[in-house]
Design a protein around this motif. Structure first.
Motif, PDB file in Angstrom:
ATOM      1  N   LEU A  97       0.767  -1.114   0.111  1.00 15.88           N
ATOM      2  CA  LEU A  97       0.088   0.205  -0.013  1.00 15.88           C
ATOM      3  C   LEU A  97       0.704   1.286   0.085  1.00 15.88           C
ATOM      4  CD1 LEU A  97      -2.585  -1.106   2.539  1.00 15.88           C
ATOM      5  CD2 LEU A  97      -2.836  -0.934   0.322  1.00 15.88           C
ATOM      6  N   ARG A  98       0.514   2.183  -0.822  1.00 15.54           N
ATOM      7  CA  ARG A  98       1.398   3.400  -0.830  1.00 15.54           C
ATOM      8  C   ARG A  98       0.294   4.550   0.101  1.00 15.54           C
ATOM      9  NH1 ARG A  98       0.999   4.948  -7.027  1.00 15.54           N
ATOM     10  NH2 ARG A  98       1.241   7.001  -5.834  1.00 15.54           N
ATOM     11  N   PRO A  99       1.304   5.131   0.487  1.00 19.26           N
ATOM     12  CA  PRO A  99       0.476   6.471   1.496  1.00 19.26           C
ATOM     13  C   PRO A  99      -0.026   7.545   0.389  1.00 19.26           C
ATOM     14  CG  PRO A  99       2.901   6.541   1.493  1.00 19.26           C
ATOM     15  CD  PRO A  99       2.674   5.215   0.612  1.00 19.26           C
ATOM     16  N   ARG A 100      -1.248   7.951   0.971  1.00 14.24           N
ATOM     17  CA  ARG A 100      -1.865   8.785   0.087  1.00 14.24           C
ATOM     18  C   ARG A 100      -1.816  10.077   0.796  1.00 14.24           C
ATOM     19  NH1 ARG A 100      -7.489   5.402  -1.028  1.00 14.24           N
ATOM     20  NH2 ARG A 100      -6.517   3.660  -2.218  1.00 14.24           N
ATOM     21  N   VAL A 101      -1.478  11.228  -0.168  1.00 17.49           N
ATOM     22  CA  VAL A 101      -1.510  12.546   0.260  1.00 17.49           C
ATOM     23  C   VAL A 101      -2.755  13.029  -0.517  1.00 17.49           C
ATOM     24  CG1 VAL A 101      -0.215  14.538   0.197  1.00 17.49           C
ATOM     25  CG2 VAL A 101       0.996  12.363   0.488  1.00 17.49           C
ATOM     26  N   PHE A 102      -3.462  13.670   0.596  1.00 17.77           N
ATOM     27  CA  PHE A 102      -4.627  14.562  -0.122  1.00 17.77           C
ATOM     28  C   PHE A 102      -4.557  15.837  -0.161  1.00 17.77           C
ATOM     29  CE2 PHE A 102      -6.393  10.705   2.246  1.00 17.77           C
ATOM     30  CZ  PHE A 102      -7.188  10.076   1.119  1.00 17.77           C
ATOM     31  N   PHE A 103      -3.416  16.217  -0.981  1.00 17.45           N
ATOM     32  CA  PHE A 103      -3.046  17.283  -1.280  1.00 17.45           C
ATOM     33  C   PHE A 103      -4.199  18.437  -2.033  1.00 17.45           C
ATOM     34  CE2 PHE A 103       0.033  20.791  -1.489  1.00 17.45           C
ATOM     35  CZ  PHE A 103      -0.049  21.567  -2.625  1.00 17.45           C
ATOM     36  N   ASN A 104      -5.012  17.768  -3.167  1.00 20.66           N
ATOM     37  CA  ASN A 104      -5.893  18.505  -3.855  1.00 20.66           C
ATOM     38  C   ASN A 104      -6.929  19.261  -2.874  1.00 20.66           C
ATOM     39  OD1 ASN A 104      -4.427  17.831  -6.282  1.00 20.66           O
ATOM     40  ND2 ASN A 104      -5.697  16.084  -6.646  1.00 20.66           N
ATOM     41  N   SER A 105      -7.287  18.341  -1.960  1.00 18.68           N
ATOM     42  CA  SER A 105      -8.466  18.856  -0.995  1.00 18.68           C
ATOM     43  C   SER A 105      -7.786  19.923   0.035  1.00 18.68           C
ATOM     44  CB  SER A 105      -9.082  17.960  -0.288  1.00 18.68           C
ATOM     45  OG  SER A 105      -8.424  17.023   0.336  1.00 18.68           O
ATOM     46  N   ASP A 106      -6.472  19.673   0.428  1.00 17.89           N
ATOM     47  CA  ASP A 106      -5.876  20.432   1.427  1.00 17.89           C
ATOM     48  C   ASP A 106      -5.640  21.973   0.930  1.00 17.89           C
ATOM     49  OD1 ASP A 106      -6.324  18.404   3.383  1.00 17.89           O
ATOM     50  OD2 ASP A 106      -4.229  17.794   3.243  1.00 17.89           O
ATOM     51  N   LEU A 107      -5.263  21.793  -0.201  1.00 20.12           N
ATOM     52  CA  LEU A 107      -4.778  23.090  -0.599  1.00 20.12           C
ATOM     53  C   LEU A 107      -5.734  24.087  -0.858  1.00 20.12           C
ATOM     54  CD1 LEU A 107      -2.306  24.609  -2.099  1.00 20.12           C
ATOM     55  CD2 LEU A 107      -2.935  23.836  -4.223  1.00 20.12           C
ATOM     56  N   PRO A 108      -6.946  24.036  -1.196  1.00 19.55           N
ATOM     57  CA  PRO A 108      -8.169  25.224  -1.169  1.00 19.55           C
ATOM     58  C   PRO A 108      -8.396  25.662   0.252  1.00 19.55           C
ATOM     59  CG  PRO A 108      -8.720  23.317  -2.653  1.00 19.55           C
ATOM     60  CD  PRO A 108      -7.490  22.852  -1.952  1.00 19.55           C
ATOM     61  N   VAL A 109      -8.310  24.619   0.962  1.00 16.29           N
ATOM     62  CA  VAL A 109      -8.683  24.889   2.481  1.00 16.29           C
ATOM     63  C   VAL A 109      -7.480  25.716   3.116  1.00 16.29           C
ATOM     64  CG1 VAL A 109      -8.892  23.750   4.835  1.00 16.29           C
ATOM     65  CG2 VAL A 109     -10.067  22.693   2.901  1.00 16.29           C
ATOM     66  N   MET A 110      -6.391  25.418   2.612  1.00 16.17           N
ATOM     67  CA  MET A 110      -5.262  26.245   3.231  1.00 16.17           C
ATOM     68  C   MET A 110      -5.172  27.691   2.781  1.00 16.17           C
ATOM     69  SD  MET A 110      -1.076  25.902   2.880  1.00 16.17           S
ATOM     70  CE  MET A 110      -1.152  26.429   0.946  1.00 16.17           C
ATOM     71  N   ILE A 111      -5.451  27.832   1.373  1.00 22.54           N
ATOM     72  CA  ILE A 111      -5.719  29.172   0.811  1.00 22.54           C
ATOM     73  C   ILE A 111      -6.950  29.881   1.504  1.00 22.54           C
ATOM     74  CG2 ILE A 111      -6.444  30.252  -1.108  1.00 22.54           C
ATOM     75  CD1 ILE A 111      -4.598  28.119  -2.754  1.00 22.54           C
ATOM     76  N   ALA A 112      -8.017  29.354   1.563  1.00 25.31           N
ATOM     77  CA  ALA A 112      -9.167  30.080   2.097  1.00 25.31           C
ATOM     78  C   ALA A 112      -8.764  30.406   3.808  1.00 25.31           C
ATOM     79  CB  ALA A 112     -10.509  28.990   2.095  1.00 25.31           C
ATOM     80  N   THR A 113      -8.298  29.653   4.397  1.00 21.21           N
ATOM     81  CA  THR A 113      -7.836  30.116   5.571  1.00 21.21           C
ATOM     82  C   THR A 113      -6.858  31.187   5.691  1.00 21.21           C
ATOM     83  OG1 THR A 113      -8.131  27.664   6.410  1.00 21.21           O
ATOM     84  CG2 THR A 113      -6.857  29.323   7.890  1.00 21.21           C
ATOM     85  N   ILE A 114      -5.840  31.216   4.827  1.00 20.58           N
ATOM     86  CA  ILE A 114      -5.190  32.303   4.842  1.00 20.58           C
ATOM     87  C   ILE A 114      -5.848  33.547   4.178  1.00 20.58           C
ATOM     88  CG2 ILE A 114      -2.936  33.415   3.542  1.00 20.58           C
ATOM     89  CD1 ILE A 114      -1.913  30.579   3.432  1.00 20.58           C
ATOM     90  N   VAL A 115      -6.669  33.517   3.376  1.00 22.07           N
ATOM     91  CA  VAL A 115      -7.434  34.675   2.919  1.00 22.07           C
ATOM     92  C   VAL A 115      -8.472  35.323   4.183  1.00 22.07           C
ATOM     93  CG1 VAL A 115      -9.369  35.228   1.290  1.00 22.07           C
ATOM     94  CG2 VAL A 115      -7.276  34.141   0.519  1.00 22.07           C
ATOM     95  N   MET A 116      -8.944  34.154   4.677  1.00 21.51           N
ATOM     96  CA  MET A 116      -9.858  34.600   5.762  1.00 21.51           C
ATOM     97  C   MET A 116      -9.195  35.532   6.939  1.00 21.51           C
ATOM     98  SD  MET A 116     -13.096  33.990   5.028  1.00 21.51           S
ATOM     99  CE  MET A 116     -13.789  33.731   6.558  1.00 21.51           C
ATOM    100  N   VAL A 117      -8.026  34.918   7.415  1.00 18.45           N
ATOM    101  CA  VAL A 117      -7.066  35.673   8.248  1.00 18.45           C
ATOM    102  C   VAL A 117      -6.800  37.174   7.872  1.00 18.45           C
ATOM    103  CG1 VAL A 117      -4.940  35.272   9.555  1.00 18.45           C
ATOM    104  CG2 VAL A 117      -6.549  33.409   9.500  1.00 18.45           C
TER     105      VAL A 117
END
Length: 108
Positions: free
Chosen positions: A1-21
């Protein structure tokens, strides 16, 4: 099993958090938004636990009332106190909640 990185869903949340702050010019306004959101979640959780006591645990209404009345009283005090914080910054969680509610798929 390969580890999965959910980068596609984390990036918009990170950007939205930075914009909100960054959008909040004053830290007190961000604190107002956070406090209102926390008070709303507390009250919602008490309502859901009350339904769970009645319909999942199938306990009598008296247990629902014994749980709900004291907790909801205190949480309604918190929520009512945070209502005056809506104009300076707590409108943001209200807006996000309304957008999520309106954009949800219909219940069939």
């Amino acid at each position: 099993l390969r580890p999965r990185v959910f980068f596609n869903s984390d990036l918009p949340v990170m950007i939205a958090t930075i914009v909100m702050v960054a959008a909040f010019k004053n830290l007190a306004h961000l604190t107002n938004a956070y406090g209102f959101a926390v008070a709303t979640v507390m009250l919602t959780t008490s309502c859901l636990i009350t339904f769970q006591i009645r319909y999942v645990k199938q306990l009598p209404w008296i247990f629902c009332a014994l749980y709900f009345i004291p907790f909801a009283f205190v949480e309604c005090l918190f929520w009512g106190a945070s209502l005056r914080k809506v104009p300076p910054g707590a409108w943001v969680p209200l807006m996000i909640g309304m957008v999520l509610y309106v954009s949800r798929p219909p219940i069939r």
